[in-house]
Design a protein around this motif. Sequence first.
Motif, PDB file in Angstrom:
ATOM      1  N   LEU A   1     -11.523  -1.773   4.032  1.00 14.96           N
ATOM      2  CA  LEU A   1     -10.469  -2.343   3.388  1.00 14.96           C
ATOM      3  C   LEU A   1     -11.174  -3.612   2.675  1.00 14.96           C
ATOM      4  O   LEU A   1     -10.897  -3.789   1.371  1.00 14.96           O
ATOM      5  CB  LEU A   1      -9.405  -2.863   4.289  1.00 14.96           C
ATOM      6  N   GLU A   2     -11.864  -4.233   3.186  1.00 14.54           N
ATOM      7  CA  GLU A   2     -12.688  -5.368   2.572  1.00 14.54           C
ATOM      8  C   GLU A   2     -13.523  -5.057   1.411  1.00 14.54           C
ATOM      9  O   GLU A   2     -13.525  -5.368   0.357  1.00 14.54           O
ATOM     10  CB  GLU A   2     -13.247  -6.282   3.615  1.00 14.54           C
ATOM     11  N   ARG A   3     -14.139  -3.835   1.454  1.00 13.25           N
ATOM     12  CA  ARG A   3     -14.809  -3.382   0.336  1.00 13.25           C
ATOM     13  C   ARG A   3     -13.953  -3.122  -0.695  1.00 13.25           C
ATOM     14  O   ARG A   3     -14.229  -3.404  -1.822  1.00 13.25           O
ATOM     15  CB  ARG A   3     -15.788  -1.995   0.933  1.00 13.25           C
TER      16      ARG A   3
ATOM     17  N   ILE B   1     -11.924  -4.330  -6.409  1.00 13.16           N
ATOM     18  CA  ILE B   1     -10.807  -4.702  -7.158  1.00 13.16           C
ATOM     19  C   ILE B   1     -11.161  -6.144  -7.592  1.00 13.16           C
ATOM     20  O   ILE B   1     -10.795  -6.452  -9.001  1.00 13.16           O
ATOM     21  CB  ILE B   1      -9.506  -4.751  -6.242  1.00 13.16           C
ATOM     22  N   LYS B   2     -11.387  -7.146  -6.859  1.00 15.23           N
ATOM     23  CA  LYS B   2     -11.803  -8.500  -7.300  1.00 15.23           C
ATOM     24  C   LYS B   2     -12.819  -8.609  -8.404  1.00 15.23           C
ATOM     25  O   LYS B   2     -12.602  -9.088  -9.159  1.00 15.23           O
ATOM     26  CB  LYS B   2     -12.073  -9.238  -6.141  1.00 15.23           C
TER      27      LYS B   2
ATOM     28  N   GLN C   1     -11.646   5.159  -5.570  1.00 14.06           N
ATOM     29  CA  GLN C   1     -12.213   4.764  -3.971  1.00 14.06           C
ATOM     30  C   GLN C   1     -11.735   6.126  -3.424  1.00 14.06           C
ATOM     31  O   GLN C   1     -12.337   6.602  -2.468  1.00 14.06           O
ATOM     32  CB  GLN C   1     -11.554   3.447  -3.256  1.00 14.06           C
ATOM     33  N   ASN C   2     -10.609   6.522  -3.401  1.00  7.97           N
ATOM     34  CA  ASN C   2      -9.855   7.631  -2.945  1.00  7.97           C
ATOM     35  C   ASN C   2     -10.802   9.017  -3.111  1.00  7.97           C
ATOM     36  O   ASN C   2     -10.991   9.675  -2.070  1.00  7.97           O
ATOM     37  CB  ASN C   2      -8.561   7.820  -3.188  1.00  7.97           C
TER      38      ASN C   2
ATOM     39  N   ALA D   1      -6.062  -1.830 -10.944  1.00  7.42           N
ATOM     40  CA  ALA D   1      -6.152  -1.728  -9.408  1.00  7.42           C
ATOM     41  C   ALA D   1      -5.825  -0.359  -9.091  1.00  7.42           C
ATOM     42  O   ALA D   1      -6.423   0.033  -8.195  1.00  7.42           O
ATOM     43  CB  ALA D   1      -5.057  -2.855  -8.754  1.00  7.42           C
ATOM     44  N   GLY D   2      -5.117   0.292  -9.817  1.00  8.11           N
ATOM     45  CA  GLY D   2      -4.558   1.552  -9.420  1.00  8.11           C
ATOM     46  C   GLY D   2      -5.831   2.521  -9.643  1.00  8.11           C
ATOM     47  O   GLY D   2      -5.995   3.558  -8.731  1.00  8.11           O
TER      48      GLY D   2
END
Length: 144
Positions: free
Chosen positions: A77-79, A84-85, A111-112, A104-105
């Motif tokens: 999750l942090e990755r 995104i950041k 990533q998905n 973001a999407g």
Amino acid sequence: MAHAGKSGRLVVAAFIATTLAQEAADAAKVQWRKVADQLRPTAPKLTTFMDTAEEDMLAYMSFPPQHRTKLHSTNPLERVNGGIKRRTEVVGIFPNEDAITRLAGASLLEQNDEWAVQRARYMTLESVSQLSDDQLVTLPPMAA
């Protein structure tokens, strides 16, 4: 125990680690209660916290055993959040909220896709699908 310092904290951590290492949810709950009862005379504040946090701390036990070791970490999750950041910092100022949502999407979709084709997946779709009570939940066709 409240004033036992580092050695006392290590003992408490070891007690709690035995709870989290249990294979069955029922055994973990019994162990959690046993640890709390042992600590109650010497660490009343801690045991009050343990009583309150028991359900949250043992929530991961409802997942299959092969998932539990992966649930201890928030690294994936942090990755994702870091990715995104990084992308939003490159843009700097967005014209509107929709632009942020699109960026973001897109990052999340990318990533998905990476996770879907990864050899050593974090959690497989097959094992996650077993967690649903909804019989209508189906898996997408696997990529060859």
